[in-house]
Design a protein around this motif. Structure first.
Motif, PDB file in Angstrom:
ATOM      1  N   SER A 176      52.590  39.677  38.342  1.00  0.00           N
ATOM      2  CA  SER A 176      51.343  40.089  37.692  1.00  0.00           C
ATOM      3  C   SER A 176      51.506  41.430  36.992  1.00  0.00           C
ATOM      4  O   SER A 176      51.035  41.618  35.861  1.00  0.00           O
ATOM      5  N   GLU A 177      52.209  42.381  37.658  1.00  0.00           N
ATOM      6  CA  GLU A 177      52.385  43.697  37.065  1.00  0.00           C
ATOM      7  C   GLU A 177      53.248  43.639  35.807  1.00  0.00           C
ATOM      8  O   GLU A 177      52.938  44.259  34.788  1.00  0.00           O
ATOM      9  N   MET A 178      54.354  42.895  35.869  1.00  0.00           N
ATOM     10  CA  MET A 178      55.234  42.798  34.704  1.00  0.00           C
ATOM     11  C   MET A 178      54.538  42.081  33.546  1.00  0.00           C
ATOM     12  O   MET A 178      54.726  42.419  32.380  1.00  0.00           O
ATOM     13  N   THR A 179      53.706  41.099  33.862  1.00  0.00           N
ATOM     14  CA  THR A 179      52.984  40.376  32.813  1.00  0.00           C
ATOM     15  C   THR A 179      51.977  41.280  32.114  1.00  0.00           C
ATOM     16  O   THR A 179      51.827  41.239  30.887  1.00  0.00           O
ATOM     17  N   VAL A 189      60.583  50.009  39.863  1.00  0.00           N
ATOM     18  CA  VAL A 189      60.520  49.132  38.691  1.00  0.00           C
ATOM     19  C   VAL A 189      59.165  49.243  38.009  1.00  0.00           C
ATOM     20  O   VAL A 189      59.078  49.283  36.772  1.00  0.00           O
ATOM     21  N   LEU A 190      58.094  49.337  38.801  1.00  0.00           N
ATOM     22  CA  LEU A 190      56.763  49.484  38.205  1.00  0.00           C
ATOM     23  C   LEU A 190      56.659  50.781  37.404  1.00  0.00           C
ATOM     24  O   LEU A 190      56.058  50.821  36.328  1.00  0.00           O
ATOM     25  N   VAL A 191      57.253  51.844  37.930  1.00  0.00           N
ATOM     26  CA  VAL A 191      57.172  53.144  37.265  1.00  0.00           C
ATOM     27  C   VAL A 191      58.106  53.221  36.058  1.00  0.00           C
ATOM     28  O   VAL A 191      57.755  53.785  35.022  1.00  0.00           O
ATOM     29  N   LEU A 192      59.297  52.629  36.182  1.00  0.00           N
ATOM     30  CA  LEU A 192      60.344  52.835  35.182  1.00  0.00           C
ATOM     31  C   LEU A 192      60.467  51.728  34.143  1.00  0.00           C
ATOM     32  O   LEU A 192      61.078  51.945  33.092  1.00  0.00           O
TER      33      LEU A 192
END
Length: 356
Positions: A138-141, A341-344
């Motif tokens: 969901s976050e990457m999308t 990964v969410l931050v970078l």
């Protein structure tokens, strides 16, 4: 209709009954992590065939809340010291995940440059990059949407990757006879009703705060962080009842399985085949990387395989918990990777594609 209500209560009930039957069948067949894999596979299969399945969001949140709490109980002061001493290995794991995602995305771009010719060059770059990133679906999308990506392909790539990793690795470990290696048991093993009530209250507060702050996976991360904090301080409230843990695994399995609709199967079959192939390759590469880290840390290679595997944090941590394969180490690796990964992911994308 209120946002907390499902589209159909009967669909939710029938989906849960199917999941329960699949879980009981997997228990009888002695499959690995039966309470998650059974519901996941059964729900995915009937959903692909067009059955009207449904996952109710509050149940999924409750399942993540329970699992986050159960994992946090492993972080006793002694275990916390061990995990802290592995900070350099965790940093290596984060770098590995970022490099793996970059390689995966670059390969998807190379293979599908002609197949996705209708996309603009920038849309192709963002679609393949965020589809390859080893982060939450969901976050990457959502990030990919901001960069003009084709979000259905990004979501499909992450859903299929997590499904394949969640099913393949536990069966491979069972076939290899690997389980029960964990000497780091949870700090408390007995269920104490009043302690469980107190633990539920403070972890619920943590989950709600995380949700209020807009953090990723708030019900899992909020419960995990709070339980880790109190356990590291030496407080022991209660263990999590086995039946509650099993129920949490079941609803998490259902929430993954319902993503696989007939429309999912018809979404660029060649794209899905590429993702499947790459997922198996990445599992093999992570096994090799885990072996290397094991040589450096003197931990068991399987623990570090699960810690670096390109699956979802809850699914890999559940695998480690059920098979007793280094729960705190796996959880620490997966949580730190998720956050990094969410931050970078977006800054790395901008840096990587700053030039046309």
């Amino acid at each position: 209709m209120p946002s907390w209500r499902p589209a159909s209560w009967s669909r939710v009930a029938l989906t849960l009954l199917l999941a329960l039957g699949a879980a009981e069948l997997c228990v009888a067949l002695r499959t690995p992590i039966p309470w998650m894999i059974g519901p996941l596979v059964a729900t995915a299969l009937v959903s692909v065939l067009g059955a009207p399945t449904e996952s109710w969001t509050p149940l999924r949140n409750a399942g993540q809340w329970v699992i986050g709490t159960a994992l946090g109980l492993y972080f006793t002061p002694a275990v916390g010291a061990l995990v802290a001493s592995l900070w350099w290995a965790i940093v290596m794991g984060i770098a590995w995940a970022l490099a793996l995602g970059l390689g995966f995305g670059a390969w998807l771009r190379h293979v599908h440059a002609g197949h996705l010719a209708a996309l603009s060059p920038s849309a192709l770059r963002s679609t393949t990059y965020f589809a390859g990133a080893i982060g939450g679906a969901s976050e990457m999308t959502l990030i990919a949407e901001r960069q003009g990506a084709r979000t259905d392909l990004v979501a499909a790539a992450h859903s299929l990757r997590v499904l394949l990793v969640t099913v393949t690795i536990p069966f491979a470990l069972q076939f290899a006879g690997v389980s029960g290696l964990d000497k780091l048991a949870a700090g408390v093993r007995d269920v104490q009703p009043w302690g469980l009530l107190a633990l539920s209250g403070i972890t619920l507060l943590g989950a709600l705060v995380m949700q209020r702050l807009g953090r990723a996976n708030p019900w899992f991360m909020g419960a995990l962080v709070v339980t880790m904090a109190v356990t590291l301080c030496g407080f022991t409230f209660s263990a999590i009842p086995t039946a509650l843990s099993n129920a949490a695994q079941l609803v998490i399995g259902v929430s993954l399985g319902v993503r696989f609709t007939p429309a999912f199967v018809h979404t660029a079959p060649r794209w899905l085949a590429s993702v499947a192939l790459a997922s198996f390759v990445m599992m093999g590469l992570c096994a090799g990387f885990g072996w290397l880290l094991a040589r450096l840390t003197h931990l068991h290679p399987v623990t570090l395989l699960l810690g670096t595997a390109p699956g979802g944090i809850a699914e890999m941590a559940i695998t480690a918990k059920v098979l007793q394969l280094g729960v705190p180490v796996v959880t620490a690796f997966q949580v730190c990777r998720l956050v990094a990964v969410l931050v970078l992911a977006e800054p790395v994308y901008r840096w990587r594609y700053a030039r046309p």
